[in-house]
Design a protein around this motif. Structure first.
Motif, PDB file in Angstrom:
ATOM      1  N   GLY A  49       0.810  -1.224   0.000  1.00  0.00           N
ATOM      2  CA  GLY A  49       0.000   0.000   0.000  1.00  0.00           C
ATOM      3  C   GLY A  49       0.840   1.268   0.000  1.00  0.00           C
ATOM      4  O   GLY A  49       0.684   2.127  -0.878  1.00  0.00           O
ATOM      5  N   PRO A  50       1.762   1.422   0.977  1.00  0.00           N
ATOM      6  CA  PRO A  50       2.598   2.631   0.990  1.00  0.00           C
ATOM      7  C   PRO A  50       3.429   2.804  -0.275  1.00  0.00           C
ATOM      8  O   PRO A  50       3.571   3.917  -0.787  1.00  0.00           O
ATOM      9  CB  PRO A  50       3.493   2.422   2.223  1.00  0.00           C
ATOM     10  CG  PRO A  50       2.710   1.521   3.110  1.00  0.00           C
ATOM     11  CD  PRO A  50       1.961   0.599   2.182  1.00  0.00           C
ATOM     12  N   ALA A  51       3.978   1.702  -0.805  1.00  0.00           N
ATOM     13  CA  ALA A  51       4.810   1.804  -2.004  1.00  0.00           C
ATOM     14  C   ALA A  51       3.988   2.231  -3.219  1.00  0.00           C
ATOM     15  O   ALA A  51       4.446   3.047  -4.033  1.00  0.00           O
ATOM     16  CB  ALA A  51       5.497   0.466  -2.279  1.00  0.00           C
ATOM     17  N   LEU A  52       2.793   1.690  -3.362  1.00  0.00           N
ATOM     18  CA  LEU A  52       1.956   2.073  -4.504  1.00  0.00           C
ATOM     19  C   LEU A  52       1.525   3.534  -4.410  1.00  0.00           C
ATOM     20  O   LEU A  52       1.461   4.239  -5.425  1.00  0.00           O
ATOM     21  CB  LEU A  52       0.726   1.163  -4.589  1.00  0.00           C
ATOM     22  CG  LEU A  52       0.995  -0.302  -4.936  1.00  0.00           C
ATOM     23  CD1 LEU A  52      -0.316  -1.076  -5.013  1.00  0.00           C
ATOM     24  CD2 LEU A  52       1.774  -0.435  -6.238  1.00  0.00           C
ATOM     25  N   ARG A  53       1.243   3.986  -3.208  1.00  0.00           N
ATOM     26  CA  ARG A  53       0.884   5.405  -3.050  1.00  0.00           C
ATOM     27  C   ARG A  53       2.077   6.315  -3.378  1.00  0.00           C
ATOM     28  O   ARG A  53       1.906   7.406  -3.932  1.00  0.00           O
ATOM     29  CB  ARG A  53       0.339   5.653  -1.641  1.00  0.00           C
ATOM     30  CG  ARG A  53      -1.064   5.078  -1.443  1.00  0.00           C
ATOM     31  CD  ARG A  53      -1.672   5.438  -0.113  1.00  0.00           C
ATOM     32  NE  ARG A  53      -1.179   4.603   0.959  1.00  0.00           N
ATOM     33  CZ  ARG A  53      -1.739   3.456   1.354  1.00  0.00           C
ATOM     34  NH1 ARG A  53      -2.837   3.015   0.740  1.00  0.00           N
ATOM     35  NH2 ARG A  53      -1.236   2.750   2.347  1.00  0.00           N
ATOM     36  N   ASP A  54       3.272   5.838  -3.058  1.00  0.00           N
ATOM     37  CA  ASP A  54       4.479   6.583  -3.440  1.00  0.00           C
ATOM     38  C   ASP A  54       4.641   6.604  -4.960  1.00  0.00           C
ATOM     39  O   ASP A  54       4.975   7.652  -5.540  1.00  0.00           O
ATOM     40  CB  ASP A  54       5.703   5.944  -2.780  1.00  0.00           C
ATOM     41  CG  ASP A  54       7.002   6.621  -3.211  1.00  0.00           C
ATOM     42  OD1 ASP A  54       7.186   7.813  -2.890  1.00  0.00           O
ATOM     43  OD2 ASP A  54       7.813   5.958  -3.893  1.00  0.00           O
ATOM     44  N   LEU A  55       4.384   5.477  -5.623  1.00  0.00           N
ATOM     45  CA  LEU A  55       4.452   5.450  -7.090  1.00  0.00           C
ATOM     46  C   LEU A  55       3.468   6.438  -7.695  1.00  0.00           C
ATOM     47  O   LEU A  55       3.774   7.097  -8.694  1.00  0.00           O
ATOM     48  CB  LEU A  55       4.151   4.037  -7.604  1.00  0.00           C
ATOM     49  CG  LEU A  55       5.164   2.927  -7.293  1.00  0.00           C
ATOM     50  CD1 LEU A  55       4.710   1.619  -7.941  1.00  0.00           C
ATOM     51  CD2 LEU A  55       6.555   3.293  -7.789  1.00  0.00           C
ATOM     52  N   ALA A  56       2.297   6.524  -7.100  1.00  0.00           N
ATOM     53  CA  ALA A  56       1.280   7.439  -7.623  1.00  0.00           C
ATOM     54  C   ALA A  56       1.735   8.887  -7.546  1.00  0.00           C
ATOM     55  O   ALA A  56       1.377   9.704  -8.411  1.00  0.00           O
ATOM     56  CB  ALA A  56      -0.031   7.265  -6.850  1.00  0.00           C
ATOM     57  N   GLU A  57       2.520   9.206  -6.534  1.00  0.00           N
ATOM     58  CA  GLU A  57       3.030  10.573  -6.395  1.00  0.00           C
ATOM     59  C   GLU A  57       4.025  10.911  -7.500  1.00  0.00           C
ATOM     60  O   GLU A  57       4.122  12.061  -7.940  1.00  0.00           O
ATOM     61  CB  GLU A  57       3.708  10.741  -5.030  1.00  0.00           C
ATOM     62  CG  GLU A  57       2.769  10.697  -3.839  1.00  0.00           C
ATOM     63  CD  GLU A  57       1.864  11.910  -3.808  1.00  0.00           C
ATOM     64  OE1 GLU A  57       2.324  13.027  -4.118  1.00  0.00           O
ATOM     65  OE2 GLU A  57       0.673  11.738  -3.484  1.00  0.00           O
ATOM     66  N   ARG A  58       4.758   9.891  -7.964  1.00  0.00           N
ATOM     67  CA  ARG A  58       5.858  10.132  -8.893  1.00  0.00           C
ATOM     68  C   ARG A  58       5.537   9.841 -10.354  1.00  0.00           C
ATOM     69  O   ARG A  58       6.277  10.265 -11.233  1.00  0.00           O
ATOM     70  CB  ARG A  58       7.072   9.308  -8.454  1.00  0.00           C
ATOM     71  CG  ARG A  58       7.629   9.746  -7.101  1.00  0.00           C
ATOM     72  CD  ARG A  58       8.916   9.060  -6.744  1.00  0.00           C
ATOM     73  NE  ARG A  58       8.739   7.654  -6.365  1.00  0.00           N
ATOM     74  CZ  ARG A  58       8.988   6.624  -7.149  1.00  0.00           C
ATOM     75  NH1 ARG A  58       9.426   6.818  -8.396  1.00  0.00           N
ATOM     76  NH2 ARG A  58       8.818   5.385  -6.728  1.00  0.00           N
ATOM     77  N   HIS A  59       4.454   9.116 -10.614  1.00  0.00           N
ATOM     78  CA  HIS A  59       4.130   8.730 -11.993  1.00  0.00           C
ATOM     79  C   HIS A  59       2.813   9.361 -12.434  1.00  0.00           C
ATOM     80  O   HIS A  59       1.758   9.030 -11.886  1.00  0.00           O
ATOM     81  CB  HIS A  59       4.048   7.210 -12.124  1.00  0.00           C
ATOM     82  CG  HIS A  59       5.364   6.514 -11.986  1.00  0.00           C
ATOM     83  ND1 HIS A  59       6.275   6.456 -13.022  1.00  0.00           N
ATOM     84  CD2 HIS A  59       5.927   5.861 -10.926  1.00  0.00           C
ATOM     85  CE1 HIS A  59       7.347   5.773 -12.604  1.00  0.00           C
ATOM     86  NE2 HIS A  59       7.158   5.413 -11.342  1.00  0.00           N
ATOM     87  N   PRO A  60       2.838  10.236 -13.416  1.00  0.00           N
ATOM     88  CA  PRO A  60       1.600  10.888 -13.867  1.00  0.00           C
ATOM     89  C   PRO A  60       0.596   9.919 -14.470  1.00  0.00           C
ATOM     90  O   PRO A  60      -0.581  10.262 -14.594  1.00  0.00           O
ATOM     91  CB  PRO A  60       2.091  11.894 -14.914  1.00  0.00           C
ATOM     92  CG  PRO A  60       3.431  11.403 -15.351  1.00  0.00           C
ATOM     93  CD  PRO A  60       4.023  10.732 -14.150  1.00  0.00           C
ATOM     94  N   SER A  61       1.015   8.717 -14.820  1.00  0.00           N
ATOM     95  CA  SER A  61       0.082   7.741 -15.391  1.00  0.00           C
ATOM     96  C   SER A  61      -0.790   7.077 -14.337  1.00  0.00           C
ATOM     97  O   SER A  61      -1.780   6.415 -14.677  1.00  0.00           O
ATOM     98  CB  SER A  61       0.849   6.657 -16.164  1.00  0.00           C
ATOM     99  OG  SER A  61       1.762   5.986 -15.316  1.00  0.00           O
ATOM    100  N   VAL A  62      -0.460   7.231 -13.060  1.00  0.00           N
ATOM    101  CA  VAL A  62      -1.243   6.578 -12.000  1.00  0.00           C
ATOM    102  C   VAL A  62      -2.323   7.537 -11.524  1.00  0.00           C
ATOM    103  O   VAL A  62      -2.039   8.556 -10.891  1.00  0.00           O
ATOM    104  CB  VAL A  62      -0.347   6.141 -10.826  1.00  0.00           C
ATOM    105  CG1 VAL A  62      -1.197   5.468  -9.740  1.00  0.00           C
ATOM    106  CG2 VAL A  62       0.740   5.190 -11.312  1.00  0.00           C
TER     107      VAL A  62
END
Length: 453
Positions: free
Chosen positions: A349-362
């Motif tokens: 969960g925390p890692a995916l939320r971090d990915l969402a912060e950094r990737h405009p495709s999420v």
């Protein structure tokens, strides 16, 4: 961990035989290129070229205890040597024990177990039970759902796989379930979405005629159609509507059950008990085909002196039941359900939320346990999906490139429409999860290229 044996010649022969004789599901036969698999263990599988893949799909979100769990393999071998098969009409020790263990885990008074060969047959029989119990013809099911590929189950399904087989005469009426990110109700909060989704369902029941509705069937957490976690009060609201109108409430836990959401059944998160519950997949991680219906006391009573008009030659097959007993016991002994909850909360969960912060495709991250989805978009502001609904061919190119990027990095993804689902085995370790998330991070840069950001 077993080291993959490189044997390209055998791999080529396996693929040639497949191409010559195997007819594949959901596929245009000449347009697919199946990977020849040489072996699997735990969270990984590998091909004959020596390429190893971290299985972030759990195959079809069913290998909850991973590949080749030694206790389950041993149980199947032992049962095959003792009693390989027997007809359903007999009382068989391992069949009774599998039923007892499942009944012990299910919510409410779901204490009778009807075994099937898989999830679709479980849905077929649950609906049949509901119709016979109520004497009513109609079943309500949600858009954005998948309930199986047999005749009733595919009509209940709310995604495009239904379209080629939809007879429009199966007594099925579809409704919109809650999904705040792409709300059909123009809601702005989870509370609004829940309230409006329940009002929509209540209106539908009224206009269809409550006295004609046998059942409402829902995936507790919607699986293939998006990993949609319901608002906190939604399932309780559906339970109340069913009680008010004498409608059977069926929860489909084929994908969400047996640890996938971090509890034995997803219904446990909301303390809701249905009248019927379907299960399959994780009950034995698909080692031998098995599914079933868990049945409440009042519905079981309907068939106490009245024969139930349904059955299967392999209902409660001893090898399948032995694998279920071993799976449930292993999950308890090794705290596999607890592991799924902890990995989801602390790592995925925390890692995916971090990915969402950094990737405009999420566009959105949603999920629980080891049951997560990334909703990929062209534009975060408009929430336009990265590819059109049910895209194929050139229209689906951005998602195809993303999936290829995952595989190039040793990650086998679960991709559906504009989403990638993060659904590793419930046994996944923290190190394995982080390995997969790092590969996902790199692959998302390919999806970012298709955004308007």
């Amino acid at each position: 961990m077993t080291t993959p044996h490189v044997d390209p010649a055998t791999g080529a022969a396996v693929k040639a035989a497949d191409r010559a004789h195997v007819f594949h599901s959901w596929s245009a036969q000449e347009l697919i290129d199946p990977l020849a698999v040489a072996g699997a263990e735990g969270s990984y599988f590998w091909d004959y070229e020596g390429n190893r893949y971290l299985d972030f799909s759990s195959q079809l979100v069913n290998t909850n205890i991973g590949h080749q769990h030694p206790k389950v393999v041993a149980a199947i071998q032992e049962q095959a040597g003792r009693l390989a098969t027997f007809a359903p009409a007999f009382a068989i020790d391992v069949r009774s024990e599998a039923a007892r263990l499942v009944a012990e885990l299910t919510p409410g008074d779901l204490d009778k177990i009807f075994f099937t060969n898989g999830g679709a047959e479980a849905v077929e029989n649950a609906v049949r039970m509901a119709r016979l119990h109520t004497g009513r013809p109609k079943v309500l099911s949600a858009y954005r759902s998948y309930h199986g590929a047999t005749s009733t189950a595919i009509n209940l399904t709310g995604d495009p796989r239904r379209w080629p087989s939809d007879t429009a005469s199966a007594g099925v009426v579809h409704f919109w379930g809650p999904f705040l990110y792409r709300s059909p109700f123009h809601a702005e909060t989870e509370e609004q979405e829940c309230e409006r989704a329940l009002a929509h369902l209540e209106d539908l029941i009224a206009f269809e005629g409550p006295q004609s509705v046998a059942a409402i069937i829902l995936e507790t957490v919607v699986g293939t159609a998006g990993i949609l976690v319901p608002p906190a009060s939604y399932l309780a609201g559906v339970r109340e509507l069913c009680d008010r109108h004498g409608i059977v409430f069926i929860l489909d836990e084929v994908m969400a059950g047996f640890g996938r959401t971090g509890t034995w059944f997803a219904a446990d998160h909301w303390d809701v008990a249905p009248d019927l519950m379907t299960f399959a997949k994780g009950v034995n991680s698909g080692y031998v085909p098995l599914g079933g219906v868990a049945i409440s006391e009042k519905i079981a009573a309907t068939f106490a002196k009245r024969p139930y008009p349904g059955g299967l030659t392999y209902s409660g097959h001893p090898l399948a039941c032995a694998s279920a007993v071993a799976t449930i016991n292993a999950m308890r002994e090794e705290r596999i359900v607890e592991n799924a909850a902890e990995i989801g909360e602390k790592v995925i969960g925390p890692a995916l939320r971090d990915l969402a912060e950094r990737h405009p495709s999420v566009g959105e991250v949603r999920g629980m346990g080891v049951f997560w989805a990334l909703d990929l978009v062209k534009d975060r502001a408009t929430r336009e999906p990265l590819v059109p609904y049910n895209a194929s061919g050139a229209d689906n190119a951005p998602m195809a490139r993303f999936a290829a990027a995952c595989k190039e990095r040793g990650l086998w993804p679960f991709v559906n429409m504009n989403r990638t689902h993060v659904v590793p085995p419930c046994t996944v370790t923290e190190a394995e999860a982080k390995e997969g998330l790092a590969a996902l991070d790199e692959a998302l840069t390919v999806a970012d290229e298709a955004t308007t950001a």
